[in-house]
Motif scaffolding. Structure first.
Motif, PDB file in Angstrom:
ATOM      1  N   ASP A   6      -8.427   5.827   0.434  1.00 46.05           N
ATOM      2  CA  ASP A   6      -9.646   6.285   0.313  1.00 46.05           C
ATOM      3  C   ASP A   6     -10.237   5.962   1.408  1.00 46.05           C
ATOM      4  O   ASP A   6     -10.485   5.159   2.268  1.00 46.05           O
ATOM      5  N   ALA A  27      -9.659   0.900   4.980  1.00 40.07           N
ATOM      6  CA  ALA A  27      -8.662   2.040   4.989  1.00 40.07           C
ATOM      7  C   ALA A  27      -8.068   1.898   6.586  1.00 40.07           C
ATOM      8  O   ALA A  27      -6.782   2.280   6.556  1.00 40.07           O
ATOM      9  N   ASP A  80     -13.431   6.095   1.990  1.00 39.64           N
ATOM     10  CA  ASP A  80     -14.586   5.031   2.023  1.00 39.64           C
ATOM     11  C   ASP A  80     -14.099   3.662   1.938  1.00 39.64           C
ATOM     12  O   ASP A  80     -15.163   2.833   2.098  1.00 39.64           O
ATOM     13  N   ASP A  81     -12.937   3.270   1.723  1.00 35.56           N
ATOM     14  CA  ASP A  81     -12.669   2.039   1.653  1.00 35.56           C
ATOM     15  C   ASP A  81     -12.717   1.652   2.988  1.00 35.56           C
ATOM     16  O   ASP A  81     -12.071   1.896   3.884  1.00 35.56           O
ATOM     17  N   SER A  82     -13.222   0.203   3.183  1.00 38.54           N
ATOM     18  CA  SER A  82     -13.663  -0.148   4.485  1.00 38.54           C
ATOM     19  C   SER A  82     -12.181  -0.732   5.111  1.00 38.54           C
ATOM     20  O   SER A  82     -12.297  -0.735   6.185  1.00 38.54           O
ATOM     21  N   TYR A 123       0.780  -1.266  -0.034  1.00 34.60           N
ATOM     22  CA  TYR A 123      -0.205   0.095   0.119  1.00 34.60           C
ATOM     23  C   TYR A 123       0.828   1.437   0.019  1.00 34.60           C
ATOM     24  O   TYR A 123       0.155   2.357   0.027  1.00 34.60           O
TER      25      TYR A 123
END
Lengths: 325, 325
Positions: B178, B184, B180-182, B170
């Motif tokens: 992001d 994250a 919104d990325d669960s 990553y």
């Protein structure tokens, strides 16, 4: 052959040079372990050489091995320390076995000559860069500092200055010196001074009894003497005619010889300050290795034949971020 | 601003972190001087980080400062040593003041956190390369070696393994995770493990009384445990299900989590061997920081759930000359 095998094959023999070493755990564990003798201080310095900055691209690896350790050991000489061991951080573009063999040969010869055992290291991939940390010992409180110079002290230097600096002019052609060239022997002399500097380890130890301050001349006499002056909060006057230059350098560079002596430091000689009384009482064998070039004065700044040099390392120093190799 | 001024401004404060330091001469002389306490051994290790090999090109300088010192200090932890000081050989393409400011900030935070004072260094121009040598002390003969593991000892590891290795997946996108990325939060967790490794210094010191051998996991559990096995001339069996992996790593990588734990070492946890009797007698606070993952056996080689792993560092190790950053 992988990294681990290469390291073992070429560097482990350098870890077994001195049976009486104070290194009780050498390469091969997470850390090395050194037992500093009771009543002694540990003295250490790290130095980096980068290809294209501190030595020419494609420089002979056996010369590089010697030079890398000599440059670092010279700092031990300046403190008057007894050499004990060193670590090597070696960054290489590729694991070239022939290169490693020759490099470790030069490094091993230097280690043997200076009394330094390999205690540990790290080998990584990347642009050719070498960092060496040398360790020495000195009786507690006995290390020669830069800060001890006092007005009235004599300024002395060892050997001759400027030879290795002049060698930089002949380096690209090092392999094809013309034998018919009447200056060939002189060029060979200064090149040898560049390739195989001899750190003044015995002299440094002897100076512990006599010197009030010392430094190794790695960046040129002006710059390095300035370090002593600033650390000691004093000034100095230097007589240009007294600066020791070799006959070879004079034949090669004529009246410019002294400029090389003032501004280049690749010879790794010592500059020290000694009180007049200590100098008078010093043994002949010590004086024979030194030349008096001037005197420490209470007024700050550095004067050459009475003319002030712009003070401060900015004006006179070797600055790695500015110098071209 | 020249080299000398940059060094003074940003690095000299790191030389004054610890009034009680054993460093009696710090940066600014030919060598540093350390007074090792009577009855103690000096423990030291040098490590190099190269841009593009050990950290990404353009890596944040404050993270790099922390990481550089953490990686080196982890070797002190593995020996059970008390940190004392360090030297820094910093090679930089240019003297970028902002970069130096941020780098020295991260380095200073790490130095403060680990109890390490800057004793000396060298700054040169060249491709971004950092070598750090850390110094620690340990009571004479008390350093934990790799060679003390005996058949019947338990194999233990600290913390969780594999997080920082997964972070490498990553890293290029580290700045734009992001929200919104669960995943994250999990990615953030493993990235933090990569950026700010915490060398297990207190744990290492505590292990001196209990461990027969120790190593820091810098190259992956398989490779580093193998170093213990080879140095101790023993073998080991590991139960895969017992290898500690973080919930975040399991959510991110599923059944591959254990592979990360086996093959990546950027977490800088410790792996140690402890006799069954010592383990039983060890205090709860120590056991809570460790997980038993297997057992030392007389037959050489490493077995995972009973299946032999090809032995030797060639098969399992991190090899700097082969690895791509």
């Amino acid at each position: 052959m992988g990294e681990f095998e290469l390291i073992r094959q070429y560097f482990m023999p350098l870890a077994r040079l001195h049976g009486s070493s104070s290194v009780i755990v050498g390469p091969g564990d997470d850390c090395a372990v050194q037992r500093v003798p009771p009543g002694s201080d540990l003295v250490f310095s790290i130095d980096t050489l980068v290809e294209g900055v501190h030595f020419p691209v494609g420089y002979r690896p056996d010369y590089l091995g010697w030079r890398t350790l000599a440059v670092a050991a010279s700092d031990l000489a300046a403190m008057g320390a007894e050499p004990s061991c060193f670590t090597l951080a070696l960054t290489l573009p590729e694991a070239d076995e022939l290169w490693l063999r020759d490099f470790s040969l030069g490094l091993g010869n230097a280690a043997e000559s200076f009394g330094l055992t390999l205690a540990g290291g790290d080998t990584t991939r990347g642009p050719l860069t070498l960092s060496v940390q040398v360790h020495g010992v000195v009786e507690q409180g006995g290390a020669i500092r830069r800060s001890g110079a006092r007005a009235g002290d004599l300024v002395v230097v060892s050997g001759s200055l400027g030879d290795a600096g002049a060698a930089l002019d002949y380096l690209p052609a090092q392999e094809d010196l013309d034998a018919d060239d009447s200056a060939a022997a002189d060029k060979q002399f200064v090149l040898e001074r560049y390739h195989h500097p001899q750190p003044r380890l015995d002299l440094g130890k002897a100076l512990r009894q006599f010197a009030t301050a010392a430094i190794d001349v790695s960046d040129g006499l002006l710059a390095d003497l300035n370090h002593i002056l600033e650390a000691s909060n004093v000034g100095a006057s230097i007589e240009l005619a007294r600066i020791p230059v070799s006959p070879a350098l004079v034949r090669l560079k004529g009246s410019a010889a002294t400029d090389y002596a003032l501004h280049s430091g690749d010879d790794y000689e010592l500059c020290a300050t000694i009180s007049e009384a200590s100098w008078v009482g010093a043994p002949a064998w010590l004086k024979q290795q030194l030349t008096v070039v001037g005197e420490i004065e209470p007024v700050s700044g550095l004067r050459l034949d009475g003319s002030a040099v712009v003070s401060g390392s900015e004006a006179t120093g070797f600055d790695h971020f500015r110098r071209k190799a």
